[in-house]
Design a protein around this motif. Structure first.
Motif, PDB file in Angstrom:
ATOM      1  N   SER A 111      35.042 -54.545 102.210  1.00 35.89           N
ATOM      2  CA  SER A 111      34.976 -53.102 102.392  1.00 35.89           C
ATOM      3  C   SER A 111      36.251 -52.389 101.931  1.00 35.89           C
ATOM      4  N   ARG A 141      36.494 -49.970  98.434  1.00 35.05           N
ATOM      5  CA  ARG A 141      36.875 -48.560  98.563  1.00 35.05           C
ATOM      6  C   ARG A 141      38.132 -48.247  97.747  1.00 35.05           C
ATOM      7  N   VAL A 185      29.690 -44.976  98.117  1.00 36.73           N
ATOM      8  CA  VAL A 185      31.145 -44.900  98.084  1.00 36.73           C
ATOM      9  C   VAL A 185      31.558 -44.137  96.829  1.00 36.73           C
ATOM     10  N   ALA A 239      38.754 -42.658  99.090  1.00 39.53           N
ATOM     11  CA  ALA A 239      37.323 -42.790  98.831  1.00 39.53           C
ATOM     12  C   ALA A 239      36.540 -42.274 100.028  1.00 39.53           C
ATOM     13  N   GLU A 268      32.980 -42.507 102.079  1.00 34.72           N
ATOM     14  CA  GLU A 268      31.909 -43.475 102.302  1.00 34.72           C
ATOM     15  C   GLU A 268      30.856 -42.861 103.199  1.00 34.72           C
TER      16      GLU A 268
END
Length: 244
Positions: free
Chosen positions: A179, A183, A225, A233, A235
């Motif tokens: 994750s 990102r 994203v 970023a 999300e």
């Protein structure tokens, strides 16, 4: 065209990204969901195990899952011990209702496909209406780029078939570092904005647009994203229909 005749409808071009399937799930829900989008009795389903080096145990798991349990005609296309000539290869791939790509090494798989011309055949199959799908590397390959461990550490791969705009990241919730790494990669512009799949989810794209998201797990989601324009970023966890 003669008066009174109807034009042949343009086939829908569809890709299904799977966060699971026969190789990881016992309930078969994601594979059943994928097959529900094939509007034909006894669909032809071809498995491409290229990313795993055509691992025999992976092939057997596919056949065990699709041969006795589902009303379909499964087949396997090996490339490391290829048996079909160019004409037979094209005929086989273009006769399929579904092409199912397995997991493994995304970068190696794409390189092997290009040597054998499979990349071009998959584009042709897509334009003809064959449903393309896959898990992990088999999800990564359809987009412009992907988040991958093909080179060891997690990194970006600005390479893919480009049938879907943007990028893809599998195993978003299950592999350490996925994750934050994805990102930061999108934030830095190393990969374009894209879709991250938790394990247990599925995403259907029709003509390049997301048209359905599903999940077999209460907590699992598909995520959008995008760069936020400030060096980070954004999300968004998308609503996913629970599979029964």
């Amino acid at each position: 065209m003669r008066a009174g005749t109807n034009p042949t409808p343009t086939p829908r071009r569809r890709v299904a990204l799977l966060g699971g399937g026969f190789s990881s799930d016992d309930d078969g829900l994601l594979d059943d969901w994928m097959l529900s989008h094939v509007r034909t009795d006894w669909p032809r389903v071809c498995f491409l195990p290229t990313a795993s080096g055509d691992a025999p145990e992976y092939v057997e798991r596919f056949l065990d899952a699709f041969r006795p349990r589902r009303h379909c005609m499964p087949s396997v296309l090996p490339l490391f011990q290829r048996e079909l000539d160019n004409e037979a290869l094209r005929t086989h791939l273009l006769s399929q209702d579904v092409v199912y790509v397995g997991g493994g090494n995304t970068a190696n798989m794409l390189a092997v496909w290009r040597v054998h011309g499979v990349d071009r055949l998959l584009r042709e199959a897509y334009d003809r209406g064959t449903l393309l799908c896959g898990i992990s590397a088999g999800a990564n390959c359809w987009a412009e780029g992907s988040h991958t461990d093909s080179f060891g550490p997690l990194t970006f791969l600005r390479d893919g078939l480009g049938l879907l705009p943007g990028s893809v990241c599998p195993h978003y919730d299950s592999e350490p570092g996925r994750s934050p790494s994805y990102r930061s990669t999108v934030a830095a512009g190393s990969l374009p904005a894209g879709w991250a799949l938790d394990d247990g989810t599925g995403a259907l794209f029709t003509d390049g647009r997301l048209t359905e998201t599903v999940t077999r797990l209460p907590h699992a989601r598909v995520h959008r994203v995008e760069p936020d324009g400030r060096g980070g970023a954004d999300e968004q966890a998308l609503e996913c229909r629970p599979l029964p």
